[in-house]
Scaffold this motif. Structure first.
Motif, mmCIF file in Angstrom:
data_model
loop_
_atom_site.group_PDB
_atom_site.id
_atom_site.type_symbol
_atom_site.label_atom_id
_atom_site.label_comp_id
_atom_site.label_asym_id
_atom_site.label_seq_id
_atom_site.Cartn_x
_atom_site.Cartn_y
_atom_site.Cartn_z
ATOM 1 N N ILE A 56 81.190 -20.337 2.849
ATOM 2 C CA ILE A 56 79.748 -20.242 2.269
ATOM 3 C C ILE A 56 79.330 -18.877 2.366
ATOM 4 O O ILE A 56 78.796 -18.363 1.878
ATOM 5 C CB ILE A 56 78.579 -21.318 3.094
ATOM 6 C CG1 ILE A 56 78.984 -22.809 2.739
ATOM 7 C CG2 ILE A 56 77.087 -21.080 2.498
ATOM 8 C CD1 ILE A 56 78.938 -23.134 1.003
ATOM 9 N N ARG A 57 79.378 -18.449 3.827
ATOM 10 C CA ARG A 57 79.074 -16.988 4.106
ATOM 11 C C ARG A 57 80.075 -16.148 3.108
ATOM 12 O O ARG A 57 79.246 -14.982 2.721
ATOM 13 C CB ARG A 57 79.137 -16.653 5.413
ATOM 14 C CG ARG A 57 78.213 -17.246 6.287
ATOM 15 C CD ARG A 57 78.069 -16.652 7.865
ATOM 16 N NE ARG A 57 77.916 -15.299 7.993
ATOM 17 C CZ ARG A 57 78.120 -14.673 9.118
ATOM 18 N NH1 ARG A 57 78.184 -15.170 10.214
ATOM 19 N NH2 ARG A 57 77.994 -13.465 9.265
ATOM 20 N N SER A 58 81.149 -16.301 2.674
ATOM 21 C CA SER A 58 82.072 -15.646 1.983
ATOM 22 C C SER A 58 81.493 -15.331 0.683
ATOM 23 O O SER A 58 81.458 -14.419 -0.089
ATOM 24 C CB SER A 58 83.606 -16.093 2.036
ATOM 25 O OG SER A 58 84.018 -15.913 3.160
ATOM 26 N N LEU A 59 81.061 -16.686 0.112
ATOM 27 C CA LEU A 59 80.336 -16.911 -1.238
ATOM 28 C C LEU A 59 79.095 -15.883 -1.136
ATOM 29 O O LEU A 59 79.039 -15.247 -2.288
ATOM 30 C CB LEU A 59 80.035 -18.185 -1.704
ATOM 31 C CG LEU A 59 81.368 -19.158 -2.198
ATOM 32 C CD1 LEU A 59 80.963 -20.519 -2.184
ATOM 33 C CD2 LEU A 59 81.944 -18.640 -3.395
ATOM 34 N N GLU A 60 78.365 -16.037 -0.201
ATOM 35 C CA GLU A 60 77.139 -15.296 -0.164
ATOM 36 C C GLU A 60 77.515 -13.947 -0.121
ATOM 37 O O GLU A 60 76.820 -12.824 -0.951
ATOM 38 C CB GLU A 60 76.341 -15.860 1.055
ATOM 39 C CG GLU A 60 75.831 -17.130 0.758
ATOM 40 C CD GLU A 60 75.142 -17.802 2.067
ATOM 41 O OE1 GLU A 60 75.272 -17.165 3.318
ATOM 42 O OE2 GLU A 60 74.544 -18.694 2.050
ATOM 43 N N ASN A 61 78.213 -13.487 0.308
ATOM 44 C CA ASN A 61 78.813 -12.088 0.547
ATOM 45 C C ASN A 61 79.216 -11.522 -0.751
ATOM 46 O O ASN A 61 78.853 -10.457 -1.304
ATOM 47 C CB ASN A 61 79.741 -11.767 1.610
ATOM 48 C CG ASN A 61 79.912 -10.493 1.718
ATOM 49 O OD1 ASN A 61 79.206 -9.665 2.022
ATOM 50 N ND2 ASN A 61 81.344 -9.918 1.946
ATOM 51 N N TYR A 62 80.045 -12.281 -1.788
ATOM 52 C CA TYR A 62 80.625 -11.924 -2.850
ATOM 53 C C TYR A 62 79.400 -11.939 -3.843
ATOM 54 O O TYR A 62 79.358 -11.069 -4.517
ATOM 55 C CB TYR A 62 81.637 -12.999 -3.419
ATOM 56 C CG TYR A 62 82.057 -12.599 -4.783
ATOM 57 C CD1 TYR A 62 83.273 -12.025 -5.038
ATOM 58 C CD2 TYR A 62 81.421 -13.287 -5.852
ATOM 59 C CE1 TYR A 62 83.751 -11.865 -5.983
ATOM 60 C CE2 TYR A 62 81.994 -13.185 -7.159
ATOM 61 C CZ TYR A 62 83.214 -12.280 -7.130
ATOM 62 O OH TYR A 62 83.842 -11.947 -8.457
ATOM 63 N N LYS A 63 78.579 -12.798 -3.730
ATOM 64 C CA LYS A 63 77.249 -12.848 -4.671
ATOM 65 C C LYS A 63 76.582 -11.675 -4.534
ATOM 66 O O LYS A 63 75.986 -10.988 -5.324
ATOM 67 C CB LYS A 63 76.460 -14.391 -4.450
ATOM 68 C CG LYS A 63 75.377 -14.359 -5.227
ATOM 69 C CD LYS A 63 74.523 -15.857 -4.910
ATOM 70 C CE LYS A 63 73.252 -15.896 -5.283
ATOM 71 N NZ LYS A 63 72.211 -14.807 -4.994
ATOM 72 N N ARG A 64 76.400 -11.373 -3.052
ATOM 73 C CA ARG A 64 75.369 -10.084 -2.950
ATOM 74 C C ARG A 64 75.927 -9.016 -3.391
ATOM 75 O O ARG A 64 75.393 -8.026 -4.119
ATOM 76 C CB ARG A 64 75.440 -9.948 -1.401
ATOM 77 C CG ARG A 64 74.326 -8.708 -0.998
ATOM 78 C CD ARG A 64 74.401 -8.422 0.895
ATOM 79 N NE ARG A 64 75.903 -8.354 0.959
ATOM 80 C CZ ARG A 64 76.852 -7.307 1.058
ATOM 81 N NH1 ARG A 64 76.098 -6.149 0.372
ATOM 82 N NH2 ARG A 64 78.090 -7.040 1.529
ATOM 83 N N ILE A 65 77.263 -8.540 -3.073
ATOM 84 C CA ILE A 65 78.019 -7.677 -3.862
ATOM 85 C C ILE A 65 77.925 -7.498 -5.373
ATOM 86 O O ILE A 65 77.391 -6.450 -6.113
ATOM 87 C CB ILE A 65 79.458 -7.529 -3.352
ATOM 88 C CG1 ILE A 65 79.526 -7.233 -1.735
ATOM 89 C CG2 ILE A 65 80.362 -6.416 -4.096
ATOM 90 C CD1 ILE A 65 80.876 -7.540 -1.282
#
Length: 193
Positions: A56-65
């Motif tokens: 989930i944190r990885s998805l959030e990071n990708y989304k933010r970028i």
């Protein structure tokens, strides 16, 4: 006394994102994460929680970028049509230069996880709403200044663009023909008038 971490949490999160992006959630084992991130299993759990929380944190990071990049394009482009074209061109450029043909991490997660993981599904739906709103605002601006046709509703055009980008992201997992993608950009732009 708390122990200090001997690793950069953001750097490790980026590595996790890339590993999940390449192998998917189910294809990535805890041992893959330990080996790929270069930290101990206990550090992984202490810092990021379990595998799902790290995903989930990885998805959030990708989304933010991704959101930051699209926002930057919007801020640097005065024309609505140019902003849309540049978003499409940027998306295709990033996909084509990826030698692993990973596609889009969010789209991959939607296919693999959204049907049976409410947290992932909710995050992806929120991202779709945010992207849809980005396109809607850009289209409305273009309609108001005459760059984009008023024949179609701005919300429908925004959904058309969002769906088109998702399709391009899926196609890029097996096709790297830049001419095909340029043709899709030109066709998409022609729909906008």
């Amino acid at each position: 006394m708390a122990r200090t971490k001997d690793f950069d949490e953001d750097e490790v999160l980026l590595k996790a994102m890339n590993l999940f992006w390449l192998k998917g959630y189910n294809g990535t084992s805890m041992q893959d994460l330990v080996d790929g991130l270069g930290i101990s299993r206990s550090s992984l759990y202490d810092t990021y929680g379990d595998k799902h929380a790290l995903f989930i944190r990885s998805l959030e990071n990708y989304k933010r970028i991704s959101t930051e990049r699209f926002d930057k394009i919007g801020r640097e482009t005065s024309s609505a049509r140019d902003a849309i074209r540049k978003v499409l061109e940027y998306t295709i450029s990033e996909l084509i230069k990826d030698k692993d043909h990973k596609g889009c991490f969010l789209v991959n997660a939607a296919v693999e996880m959204a049907p049976h993981d409410k947290e992932v599904n909710d995050m992806l739906c929120q991202n779709d709403r945010q992207m849809g709103e980005y396109f809607y605002e850009t289209i409305k601006k273009g309609q108001e200044n005459g760059e984009i046709t008023n024949v179609q509703d701005a919300r429908v055009l925004a959904q058309f663009l969002l769906n088109g980008i998702k399709g391009i992201r899926v196609t890029s997992k097996s096709v790297t023909d830049k001419k095909l993608f340029n043709d899709l950009i030109n066709l998409t732009m022609s729909v906008l008038g």
